[in-house]
Design a protein around this motif. Structure first.
Motif, short mmCIF file in Angstrom:
data_model
loop_
_atom_site.label_atom_id
_atom_site.label_comp_id
_atom_site.label_asym_id
_atom_site.label_seq_id
_atom_site.Cartn_x
_atom_site.Cartn_y
_atom_site.Cartn_z
N GLN A 62 27.56 10.03 -60.97
CA GLN A 62 28.02 10.40 -59.62
C GLN A 62 28.67 9.19 -58.96
OE1 GLN A 62 25.75 13.14 -56.99
NE2 GLN A 62 25.64 11.40 -55.59
N VAL A 63 29.83 9.41 -58.32
CA VAL A 63 30.57 8.34 -57.67
C VAL A 63 31.07 8.83 -56.32
CG1 VAL A 63 31.30 7.29 -59.86
CG2 VAL A 63 32.74 9.01 -58.77
N THR A 64 31.56 7.89 -55.52
CA THR A 64 32.17 8.26 -54.23
C THR A 64 33.69 8.17 -54.35
OG1 THR A 64 32.19 5.99 -53.39
CG2 THR A 64 30.19 7.31 -53.02
N ALA A 65 34.37 8.83 -53.43
CA ALA A 65 35.83 8.79 -53.43
C ALA A 65 36.33 7.37 -53.20
CB ALA A 65 36.38 9.73 -52.35
N LYS A 66 35.63 6.61 -52.34
CA LYS A 66 36.03 5.24 -52.07
C LYS A 66 35.89 4.37 -53.32
CE LYS A 66 35.40 1.34 -48.93
NZ LYS A 66 35.56 0.37 -50.03
N GLU A 67 34.80 4.61 -54.08
CA GLU A 67 34.59 3.85 -55.32
C GLU A 67 35.73 4.11 -56.30
OE1 GLU A 67 31.35 3.62 -59.00
OE2 GLU A 67 30.85 4.68 -57.14
N LEU A 68 36.13 5.37 -56.42
CA LEU A 68 37.24 5.72 -57.31
C LEU A 68 38.55 5.12 -56.80
CD1 LEU A 68 36.43 9.48 -58.05
CD2 LEU A 68 36.33 7.58 -59.67
N SER A 82 30.76 14.44 -58.87
CA SER A 82 30.11 14.47 -60.17
C SER A 82 30.63 15.66 -60.97
CB SER A 82 28.59 14.58 -60.00
OG SER A 82 28.26 15.79 -59.31
N LEU A 83 30.23 15.71 -62.23
CA LEU A 83 30.58 16.84 -63.09
C LEU A 83 29.40 17.79 -63.17
CD1 LEU A 83 32.46 15.00 -65.97
CD2 LEU A 83 33.44 16.73 -64.47
N MET A 84 29.67 19.05 -63.35
CA MET A 84 28.62 20.06 -63.45
C MET A 84 27.68 19.71 -64.62
SD MET A 84 29.02 24.15 -64.10
CE MET A 84 30.00 24.34 -62.61
N ASP A 85 26.37 19.86 -64.39
CA ASP A 85 25.38 19.59 -65.44
C ASP A 85 25.68 20.42 -66.68
OD1 ASP A 85 24.08 17.86 -63.79
OD2 ASP A 85 22.52 19.27 -63.16
N GLY A 86 25.59 19.77 -67.82
CA GLY A 86 25.80 20.48 -69.08
C GLY A 86 27.24 20.48 -69.55
N TYR A 87 28.17 19.96 -68.71
CA TYR A 87 29.57 19.96 -69.12
C TYR A 87 29.80 18.86 -70.15
CZ TYR A 87 34.61 19.32 -68.99
OH TYR A 87 35.93 19.19 -69.34
N ALA A 88 30.53 19.16 -71.20
CA ALA A 88 30.86 18.21 -72.26
C ALA A 88 32.37 18.11 -72.38
CB ALA A 88 30.24 18.64 -73.59
N ILE A 96 32.18 18.65 -59.03
CA ILE A 96 31.43 19.03 -57.82
C ILE A 96 31.53 17.89 -56.81
CG2 ILE A 96 29.17 19.62 -56.90
CD1 ILE A 96 28.45 20.65 -59.69
N SER A 97 31.85 18.23 -55.57
CA SER A 97 31.95 17.23 -54.51
C SER A 97 30.96 17.59 -53.41
CB SER A 97 33.37 17.19 -53.95
OG SER A 97 33.48 16.22 -52.93
N LYS A 98 30.00 16.69 -53.18
CA LYS A 98 28.98 16.91 -52.15
C LYS A 98 29.17 15.92 -51.02
CE LYS A 98 25.45 18.51 -55.46
NZ LYS A 98 24.09 18.24 -56.00
N LYS A 99 29.14 16.42 -49.79
CA LYS A 99 29.30 15.57 -48.62
C LYS A 99 27.94 15.14 -48.08
CE LYS A 99 33.67 17.68 -47.18
NZ LYS A 99 34.40 18.35 -46.07
N GLY A 100 27.96 14.13 -47.23
CA GLY A 100 26.74 13.70 -46.57
C GLY A 100 26.00 12.62 -47.35
N THR A 101 24.83 12.25 -46.81
CA THR A 101 24.00 11.21 -47.43
C THR A 101 23.56 11.63 -48.82
OG1 THR A 101 23.18 10.59 -45.24
CG2 THR A 101 21.95 9.80 -47.15
#
Length: 306
Positions: free
Chosen positions: A18-24, A60-66, A50-55
């Motif tokens: 999982q990363v943030t937009a600023k990090e990218l 991130s990528l969906m769990d199980g994605y290869a 998947i993009s989640k906002k807030g604290t």
């Protein structure tokens, strides 16, 4: 190019979960607005991002994605596969299991007889053989090594080191480590390390960022040698000298110009050529070899007289 950034972005997210937009944005040197546009492009292409906002949120990528193997070119697939084969040839643990999985994914046949890695010298007994797996464990898991070491002057010493890096340079393997005897970083040639043992003692040391192999090896003064080597020794020339150091003479012999230290290692190496080498320069080395040759000859002449 955008397509290269998009592919790199996927692997970056996969490796970090999982990363943030600023990090990218900082990593790819673009604006966060560009990152969000790239995320939209990837989503439309079927990548489940998947993009989640807030604290605690982030991208991130969906769990199980290869990732599909099509993300790698044929050359990249072959390089990965051959890299695993190198590990398998050096007895790296679980390498064959990984090879089978990668081979099935990439549709590559399992060819395991094209390479063999053995750090021991010719004629070594089984208990002297060192595997890359042992060295990898000592370096990556930070276990102290003990061994007997023979330096260039053929002097034997007991050593204890914190191994920090394994290096292959100029036809030989070396270990860089912190020597407990000298209280400093030293470079040890693997072929001179005998009865090597991986202890159960761990260390916390890391290799300094400013470490340079070149600087660490030039502690001995080198002088220029001019060697006249007979044609019969041509098979050794390009095993032991760089092509720029060798000049073919009109009579079929070879003139070799090389930098050597004036020490025991050099004299022993030159004597290994027997009568097929003549030292033209420096004069000090020529005189020393003449003395040694006379001593060797006298030893056998004396035997005949007795």
């Amino acid at each position: 190019m955008q397509i290269e950034r998009l592919v790199q972005m996927i692997f970056y997210i996969v490796s970090r979960k999982q990363v943030t937009a600023k990090e990218l944005a900082d990593y790819f040197s673009v604006s966060t607005r560009t990152i969000y546009r790239d995320i939209t492009t990837l989503t439309l292409a079927g990548i489940p991002i998947i993009s989640k906002k807030g604290t605690g949120g982030g991208i991130s990528l969906m769990d199980g994605y290869a990732l599909n193997k099509s993300f790698l070119t044929n050359d990249e697939q072959v390089q990965i596969y051959q890299g695993l084969q190198i590990l398998q040839a050096s007895n790296y643990p679980d390498a064959e299991q990984a090879l089978n999985k990668i081979g099935a994914l990439f549709d590559q046949p399992l060819i395991n007889d094209w390479l063999e890695i053995d750090f021991s010298h010719w004629g070594s007994s089984d208990d002297e053989k060192i595997t890359i797996s042992e060295l990898r464990r000592a370096i990556t898991e930070k276990y102290v090594l003990t061994f007997e070491y023979f330096n260039s002057e053929l002097q034997r010493s007991e050593r204890m080191i914190d191994p920090l890096r394994l290096i292959f340079k100029s036809h030989a393997w070396y270990i860089v480590g912190y020597c407990h005897t000298n209280k400093a970083i030293r470079v040890f040639r693997l072929s001179r390390m005998k009865r090597l043992n991986v202890t159960n003692t761990q260390f916390e040391r890391i290799l300094p960022e400013d470490f340079s192999l070149g600087e660490s090896t030039y502690t001995i003064e080198f002088v220029s040698f001019k060697l006249l080597i007979a044609a019969e020794m041509s098979y050794r020339l390009f095993d032991e000298f760089h092509e720029d150091q060798v000049e073919r003479c009109s009579d079929g012999s070879y003139l070799v110009t090389v930098q050597y230290p004036l020490n025991e290692w050099t004299y022993h190496r030159l004597l290994s050529f027997g009568t097929y080498v003549e030292v033209l320069e420096p004069a000090a080395a020529r005189i020393e070899l003449k003395k040694r040759a006379k001593k060797i000859a006298y030893q056998y002449i004396k035997e005949e007289e007795d």
